[in-house]
Design an enzyme around this catalytic site. Structure first.
Site, PDB file in Angstrom:
ATOM      1  CE1 TYR A 195      -1.705  -5.283  11.425  1.00 37.39           C
ATOM      2  CE2 TYR A 195      -4.020  -5.937  11.353  1.00 37.39           C
ATOM      3  CZ  TYR A 195      -2.933  -5.289  10.785  1.00 37.39           C
ATOM      4  OH  TYR A 195      -3.078  -4.644   9.577  1.00 37.39           O
ATOM      5  CG  LEU A 250      -1.914  -1.172   1.335  1.00 40.53           C
ATOM      6  CD1 LEU A 250      -2.747  -1.027   2.594  1.00 40.53           C
ATOM      7  CD2 LEU A 250      -2.812  -1.274   0.115  1.00 40.53           C
TER       8      LEU A 250
END
Length: 254
Positions: free
Chosen positions: A160, A17
């Protein structure tokens, strides 16, 4: 803010990304510095877009400041910061062997994704607030990268999800704090995107993941993330917002 001619920093710009975001900013006329812990990957993207590659560990303050200084020397002061750098990792609190997750594993993900992102924000913002305002009073734009795991964390994603949830919670106070200087802050929370990590999965696994997305029924394209990141810069009313980019996906427990 019109990106044309302005200096931009992209962390994690060497792949996935981040690389696509660097490409999109350059396409729209920005002078892009590609920051990545992988110097070779950063150099490859920078060479492609005519930008600057800088090796940078976002968890190390000296490394970040050196990267900021190098980018400023080459392109001038940054008015745009794209925080895309981050790491994954999944591990249950108690493993199949009955042993608890090593605390260092949890700390590492928090340190990179949350503390590292804030580290870059604080150092870049210190320079942004000193810049002359543009015609609309704006001095800079900061975009961070969370994840739908911040809302729908799955089994084994404690570290996460916590790191990305921290970024979600950080967005509004950052925007409020920096509003007095004309610096906007937004966060994008992507869903399942076809990044290098997913590219490595078998085709049938990719198709299974894509089938879980309501619409469009496919994995997200990195270009779509990059387009949204660039749009945030160009839309002055976007501030203090976390934007889910996930095709209406809601992750199941597993």
């Amino acid at each position: 803010m019109n990106l044309q001619g302005h200096a931009a920093l992209v962390t994690g710009g060497g792949s996935g990304l981040g690389a696509e975001t660097a490409r999109e900013l350059a396409r729209q006329g920005a002078k892009v510095a590609v920051l990545d812990v992988n110097a070779e990957a950063a150099q490859a993207v920078a060479a492609e877009i005519g930008g600057l590659a800088v090796a940078c560990d976002i968890t190390d303050s000296a490394s970040v400041q050196q990267a900021i200084d190098a980018a400023r020397e080459a392109h001038g002061p940054a008015r745009v910061l794209m925080n895309v750098a981050g790491i994954g990792g999944a591990r249950r609190v108690v493993g199949k062997d009955g042993q608890p997750m090593p605390l260092e594993d949890f700390k590492r993900v928090i340190d990179v994704n949350l503390v590292g992102t804030f580290n870059v924000v604080r150092l870049v913002a210190a320079g942004m607030v000193k810049l002359d305002p543009l015609n609309d009073g704006e001095r800079g734009v900061i975009v961070c990268t969370a994840s739908v795991a911040a809302y729908d964390g799955q089994v084994g994603q404690e570290a996460y999800a916590a790191s990305k949830g921290g970024l979600v919670s950080l967005t509004l106070p950052l925007a409020r704090d920096l509003a007095q200087f004309g610096v906007r802050v937004c966060t994008i929370a992507p869903g399942l995107f076809l990044t290098p990590l997913l590219h490595k999965l078998p085709e049938e696994v990719q198709q299974s993941l894509a089938a879980s997305i309501p619409f469009p029924k496919r994995l997200g394209k990195p270009q779509e993330f990059a387009q949204l990141a660039a749009h945030v810069v160009g839309n002055p009313s976007l501030n203090g917002e976390v934007i889910r980019l996930d095709g209406a996906l809601r992750l199941p427990p597993r």
